[in-house]
Design a protein around this motif. Structure first.
Motif, PDB file in Angstrom:
ATOM      1  N   GLY A 162     160.922  -4.075  42.932  1.00 28.40           N
ATOM      2  CA  GLY A 162     160.452  -2.682  42.927  1.00 28.40           C
ATOM      3  C   GLY A 162     161.055  -1.967  44.126  1.00 28.40           C
ATOM      4  O   GLY A 162     160.982  -2.481  45.247  1.00 28.40           O
ATOM      5  N   HIS A 163     161.663  -0.787  43.900  1.00 27.40           N
ATOM      6  CA  HIS A 163     162.310  -0.086  45.024  1.00 27.40           C
ATOM      7  C   HIS A 163     161.798   1.342  45.159  1.00 27.40           C
ATOM      8  O   HIS A 163     162.533   2.273  45.464  1.00 27.40           O
ATOM      9  CB  HIS A 163     163.830  -0.156  44.906  1.00 27.40           C
ATOM     10  CG  HIS A 163     164.461   0.754  43.886  1.00 27.40           C
ATOM     11  ND1 HIS A 163     163.925   0.984  42.641  1.00 27.40           N
ATOM     12  CD2 HIS A 163     165.598   1.497  43.949  1.00 27.40           C
ATOM     13  CE1 HIS A 163     164.719   1.823  41.981  1.00 27.40           C
ATOM     14  NE2 HIS A 163     165.734   2.151  42.763  1.00 27.40           N
ATOM     15  N   SER A 164     160.464   1.502  44.976  1.00 31.35           N
ATOM     16  CA  SER A 164     159.903   2.854  45.097  1.00 31.35           C
ATOM     17  C   SER A 164     159.887   3.297  46.563  1.00 31.35           C
ATOM     18  O   SER A 164     159.996   2.477  47.476  1.00 31.35           O
ATOM     19  CB  SER A 164     158.478   2.894  44.539  1.00 31.35           C
ATOM     20  OG  SER A 164     157.607   2.191  45.388  1.00 31.35           O
ATOM     21  N   GLU A 165     159.711   4.618  46.738  1.00 30.95           N
ATOM     22  CA  GLU A 165     159.731   5.175  48.098  1.00 30.95           C
ATOM     23  C   GLU A 165     158.488   4.801  48.888  1.00 30.95           C
ATOM     24  O   GLU A 165     158.487   4.857  50.115  1.00 30.95           O
ATOM     25  CB  GLU A 165     159.840   6.705  48.021  1.00 30.95           C
ATOM     26  CG  GLU A 165     161.234   7.132  47.656  1.00 30.95           C
ATOM     27  CD  GLU A 165     161.277   8.492  46.985  1.00 30.95           C
ATOM     28  OE1 GLU A 165     160.340   9.297  47.171  1.00 30.95           O
ATOM     29  OE2 GLU A 165     162.262   8.735  46.262  1.00 30.95           O
ATOM     30  N   GLY A 210     154.568  -2.518  38.233  1.00 33.38           N
ATOM     31  CA  GLY A 210     153.648  -1.817  37.335  1.00 33.38           C
ATOM     32  C   GLY A 210     153.819  -2.250  35.891  1.00 33.38           C
ATOM     33  O   GLY A 210     153.605  -1.473  34.963  1.00 33.38           O
ATOM     34  N   LYS A 211     154.229  -3.531  35.693  1.00 33.34           N
ATOM     35  CA  LYS A 211     154.311  -4.095  34.340  1.00 33.34           C
ATOM     36  C   LYS A 211     153.584  -5.438  34.366  1.00 33.34           C
ATOM     37  O   LYS A 211     153.950  -6.324  35.156  1.00 33.34           O
ATOM     38  CB  LYS A 211     155.779  -4.290  33.917  1.00 33.34           C
ATOM     39  CG  LYS A 211     156.497  -2.960  33.712  1.00 33.34           C
ATOM     40  CD  LYS A 211     157.923  -3.110  33.249  1.00 33.34           C
ATOM     41  CE  LYS A 211     158.560  -1.721  33.078  1.00 33.34           C
ATOM     42  NZ  LYS A 211     160.019  -1.761  32.979  1.00 33.34           N
ATOM     43  N   ALA A 212     152.585  -5.556  33.504  1.00 35.60           N
ATOM     44  CA  ALA A 212     151.696  -6.729  33.542  1.00 35.60           C
ATOM     45  C   ALA A 212     152.470  -8.039  33.455  1.00 35.60           C
ATOM     46  O   ALA A 212     153.271  -8.233  32.538  1.00 35.60           O
ATOM     47  CB  ALA A 212     150.672  -6.636  32.406  1.00 35.60           C
ATOM     48  N   LEU A 264     143.369  -3.045  51.237  1.00 34.75           N
ATOM     49  CA  LEU A 264     144.088  -2.871  52.503  1.00 34.75           C
ATOM     50  C   LEU A 264     144.859  -1.565  52.532  1.00 34.75           C
ATOM     51  O   LEU A 264     145.046  -0.967  53.594  1.00 34.75           O
ATOM     52  CB  LEU A 264     145.056  -4.032  52.707  1.00 34.75           C
ATOM     53  CG  LEU A 264     144.534  -5.136  53.603  1.00 34.75           C
ATOM     54  CD1 LEU A 264     145.526  -6.262  53.672  1.00 34.75           C
ATOM     55  CD2 LEU A 264     144.241  -4.621  54.999  1.00 34.75           C
ATOM     56  N   THR A 265     145.315  -1.113  51.369  1.00 34.99           N
ATOM     57  CA  THR A 265     146.072   0.155  51.327  1.00 34.99           C
ATOM     58  C   THR A 265     145.203   1.294  51.842  1.00 34.99           C
ATOM     59  O   THR A 265     145.635   2.088  52.679  1.00 34.99           O
ATOM     60  CB  THR A 265     146.558   0.439  49.895  1.00 34.99           C
ATOM     61  OG1 THR A 265     147.435  -0.610  49.513  1.00 34.99           O
ATOM     62  CG2 THR A 265     147.306   1.747  49.796  1.00 34.99           C
ATOM     63  N   VAL A 266     143.959   1.341  51.375  1.00 36.21           N
ATOM     64  CA  VAL A 266     143.084   2.435  51.799  1.00 36.21           C
ATOM     65  C   VAL A 266     142.729   2.265  53.286  1.00 36.21           C
ATOM     66  O   VAL A 266     142.599   3.258  54.020  1.00 36.21           O
ATOM     67  CB  VAL A 266     141.855   2.567  50.852  1.00 36.21           C
ATOM     68  CG1 VAL A 266     140.934   1.395  50.937  1.00 36.21           C
ATOM     69  CG2 VAL A 266     141.098   3.851  51.102  1.00 36.21           C
TER      70      VAL A 266
HETATM   71  P1  NAD Z   1     157.319   2.986  40.649  1.00 39.13           P
HETATM   72  O1  NAD Z   1     157.026   3.245  39.226  1.00 39.13           O
HETATM   73  O2  NAD Z   1     157.650   4.101  41.559  1.00 39.13           O
HETATM   74  O3  NAD Z   1     158.506   1.920  40.738  1.00 39.13           O
HETATM   75  C1  NAD Z   1     158.573   0.815  39.901  1.00 39.13           C
HETATM   76  C2  NAD Z   1     159.692  -0.078  40.372  1.00 39.13           C
HETATM   77  O4  NAD Z   1     159.783  -1.168  39.474  1.00 39.13           O
HETATM   78  C3  NAD Z   1     161.063   0.602  40.387  1.00 39.13           C
HETATM   79  O5  NAD Z   1     161.755   0.195  41.532  1.00 39.13           O
HETATM   80  C4  NAD Z   1     161.737   0.062  39.135  1.00 39.13           C
HETATM   81  O6  NAD Z   1     163.147   0.041  39.239  1.00 39.13           O
HETATM   82  C5  NAD Z   1     161.142  -1.332  39.078  1.00 39.13           C
HETATM   83  N1  NAD Z   1     161.161  -1.928  37.741  1.00 39.13           N
HETATM   84  C6  NAD Z   1     160.750  -1.372  36.580  1.00 39.13           C
HETATM   85  N2  NAD Z   1     160.942  -2.244  35.559  1.00 39.13           N
HETATM   86  C7  NAD Z   1     161.481  -3.356  36.094  1.00 39.13           C
HETATM   87  C8  NAD Z   1     161.923  -4.585  35.549  1.00 39.13           C
HETATM   88  N3  NAD Z   1     161.853  -4.835  34.244  1.00 39.13           N
HETATM   89  N4  NAD Z   1     162.432  -5.525  36.382  1.00 39.13           N
HETATM   90  C9  NAD Z   1     162.524  -5.274  37.710  1.00 39.13           C
HETATM   91  N5  NAD Z   1     162.125  -4.123  38.286  1.00 39.13           N
HETATM   92  C10 NAD Z   1     161.603  -3.168  37.483  1.00 39.13           C
HETATM   93  O7  NAD Z   1     156.121   2.112  41.171  1.00 39.13           O
HETATM   94  P2  NAD Z   1     155.189   2.125  42.487  1.00 39.13           P
HETATM   95  O8  NAD Z   1     154.632   3.473  42.695  1.00 39.13           O
HETATM   96  O9  NAD Z   1     155.862   1.419  43.611  1.00 39.13           O
HETATM   97  O10 NAD Z   1     154.021   1.177  41.913  1.00 39.13           O
HETATM   98  C11 NAD Z   1     154.266  -0.094  41.386  1.00 39.13           C
HETATM   99  C12 NAD Z   1     152.950  -0.747  41.004  1.00 39.13           C
HETATM  100  O11 NAD Z   1     152.156  -0.891  42.183  1.00 39.13           O
HETATM  101  C13 NAD Z   1     152.083   0.050  40.028  1.00 39.13           C
HETATM  102  O12 NAD Z   1     151.379  -0.850  39.212  1.00 39.13           O
HETATM  103  C14 NAD Z   1     151.102   0.770  40.932  1.00 39.13           C
HETATM  104  O13 NAD Z   1     149.886   1.065  40.275  1.00 39.13           O
HETATM  105  C15 NAD Z   1     150.896  -0.266  41.994  1.00 39.13           C
HETATM  106  N6  NAD Z   1     150.468   0.269  43.287  1.00 39.13           N
HETATM  107  C16 NAD Z   1     149.404  -0.329  43.867  1.00 39.13           C
HETATM  108  C17 NAD Z   1     148.975   0.093  45.107  1.00 39.13           C
HETATM  109  C18 NAD Z   1     147.831  -0.620  45.741  1.00 39.13           C
HETATM  110  O14 NAD Z   1     147.318  -0.154  46.734  1.00 39.13           O
HETATM  111  N7  NAD Z   1     147.406  -1.767  45.238  1.00 39.13           N
HETATM  112  C19 NAD Z   1     149.605   1.161  45.737  1.00 39.13           C
HETATM  113  C20 NAD Z   1     150.725   1.741  45.134  1.00 39.13           C
HETATM  114  C21 NAD Z   1     151.153   1.287  43.903  1.00 39.13           C
END
Ligand code: NAD
Length: 283
Positions: A162-165, A210-212, A264-266
Motif C-alpha cells: 500500500g502506498h497511500s499518502e 483495504g482488500k479483505a 493507536l491511530t486515534v
Molecule cells: P488507499 O485506498 O489510499 O490505498 C490503497 C493502496 O493499496 C494503494 O497503494 C494501492 O496501490 C494498493 N493496492 C490496491 N490493490 C492492491 C493489490 N491487489 N495488491 C497490492 N496493492 C494493492 O488506502 P489507505 O487509505 O491507505 O487505506 C488502506 C486500508 O487501511 C483501508 O482498509 C483503510 O480502511 C485502512 N485504514 C485503517 C486505519 C486505521 O487506523 N486502522 C487508518 C487508515 C486506513
C-alpha cells in the motif's frame, strides 16, 4: 508457533496515561476542531472515537458540520479563520470530501502548526527529512506497534503493501530513517503477481490496502512482525488485509483487526494535538 497479539488498546492506554498527565499540567486545555462536509456514515465512527478520546484526555473537541453543497472557497475560508483563532490547537478535516473539492488544496490550507493529522506538505517534508513534527497518525501508529515488540530496526527487511499518502508512503520514510531496508508494494506489484515474492522476505510486514485477506498466511516469513492496517467488512464482522488465522501460525507478532492499529491511530491524533499546542505556546 502462535504469534503474540499486538493489542493496540493496551499500548494506546499507556500513551494516553502520559498524555493525560501532560494535559493536566498545561495552563490551558488544547482544543481540536473537526470539520465535516455533509453527512457520512464512515466518518461518523471516527468522529465518535475522536470525541470520546479527546474528552477523556481533557482536550476540547468541537465538530463543525458544513452543508454538503459548500464550495471549496468557503471551506478554505473557514479553515483560515480557524488558523487565526489562538484558542484552537488542532484542525482535522474529515474525509472523504464531496466531489468538486480537492482534498490536497484543503489539507494544504490548514496551518502546518495546527495540522492534527500530519498531512500538510510541510509536515510530510519534515518526515522526509528525518525530523518529524506532526506526522501522519496511522503511519505513526504502525511505528509504535513495531517498536512495542522491542525489535532492532537497523538493517531489518521491511515490506509495506500500500502506498497511500497517509500510510504507506510516510511509513516507508519513518522506517528508512531507522535504516530499515524498505520495499513498498502497490497495485502494480499485485497485478504483476509478485506480491508473495516480496512478502516472503519481510521481517516486518505492514499491509494497508483495504482488500479483505489479500495477503495469504503462507506468504508470511516465519517470525515476522505483521501489522495489518486494513479494515474490511465481511458479512457482520470486520477483517483485515491479512489472512489472520493462518498468518498467526507463522508470525512472531501480529495485530488483530479490529483492536490493532485503529485504537493507536486515534491516540496518535491526540498526541499530535498536544504537540501542536506545545509548538504554538513555545516562548
Ligand atoms: P488507499 O485506498 O489510499 O490505498 C490503497 C493502496 O493499496 C494503494 O497503494 C494501492 O496501490 C494498493 N493496492 C490496491 N490493490 C492492491 C493489490 N491487489 N495488491 C497490492 N496493492 C494493492 O488506502 P489507505 O487509505 O491507505 O487505506 C488502506 C486500508 O487501511 C483501508 O482498509 C483503510 O480502511 C485502512 N485504514 C485503517 C486505519 C486505521 O487506523 N486502522 C487508518 C487508515 C486506513
Amino acid at each position: 508457533m502462535s504469534a503474540q497479539l499486538l493489542e493496540g488498546k493496551a499500548i494506546a492506554a499507556k500513551i494516553k496515561e502520559g498524555l493525560k498527565k501532560e494535559i493536566e499540567s498545561l495552563k490551558q486545555k488544547p482544543k481540536l476542531v473537526s470539520i465535516q462536509v455533509g453527512e457520512n456514515s464512515a466518518s461518523e465512527v471516527y468522529i465518535k472515537a475522536q470525541k470520546k478520546n479527546a474528552e477523556n484526555l481533557g482536550i476540547i473537541y468541537e465538530l463543525k458540520t458544513l452543508e454538503l453543497g459548500v464550495m471549496q472557497d468557503i471551506l478554505i475560508e473557514k479553515i483560515k479563520s480557524l488558523n487565526r483563532d489562538k484558542g484552537i490547537s488542532g484542525i482535522i478535516v474529515q474525509l472523504p470530501l464531496p466531489k468538486g473539492i480537492d482534498h490536497r488544496v484543503v489539507m494544504s490550507a490548514i496551518s502546518p502548526e495546527k495540522d492534527a493529522e500530519g498531512v500538510h506538505p510541510e509536515n510530510l517534508g519534515h518526515v522526509l527529512l528525518g525530523d518529524p513534527k506532526l506526522a501522519p497518525c496511522t503511519a505513526r501508529a504502525a511505528m509504535e506497534l513495531i517498536e512495542s515488540t522491542g525489535t532492532e530496526f537497523y538493517g531489518k527487511e521491511a515490506v509495506i503493501v500500500g502506498h497511500s499518502e497517509i500510510v504507506g508512503k510516510p511509513l516507508s520514510l519513518l522506517l528508512l530513517n531507522k535504516f530499515v531496508t524498505t520495499t513498498v508494494c502497490h497495485i502494480a506489484t499485485g497485478e504483476r503477481g509478485v506480491l508473495p515474492e516480496h512478502i516472503k522476505r519481510a521481517e516486518i510486514l505492514v499491509v494497508a490496502v483495504g482488500k479483505a485477506e489479500i495477503v495469504k498466511g503462507e506468504w508470511i516469513k516465519e517470525g515476522a512482525i505483521v501489522i495489518d492496517v486494513g479494515i474490511n467488512r465481511a458479512g457482520d464482522k470486520l477483517v483485515g488485509d491479512v489472512e489472520f488465522e493462518k498468518a498467526k501460525e507463522r508470525a512472531a507478532f501480529i495485530t488483530p483487526v479490529p483492536g490493532g492499529v485503529g485504537p493507536l491511530t486515534v491516540t496518535m491524533l491526540m498526541r499530535n494535538v498536544v504537540n501542536a499546542f506545545k509548538m504554538q505556546h513555545r516562548s
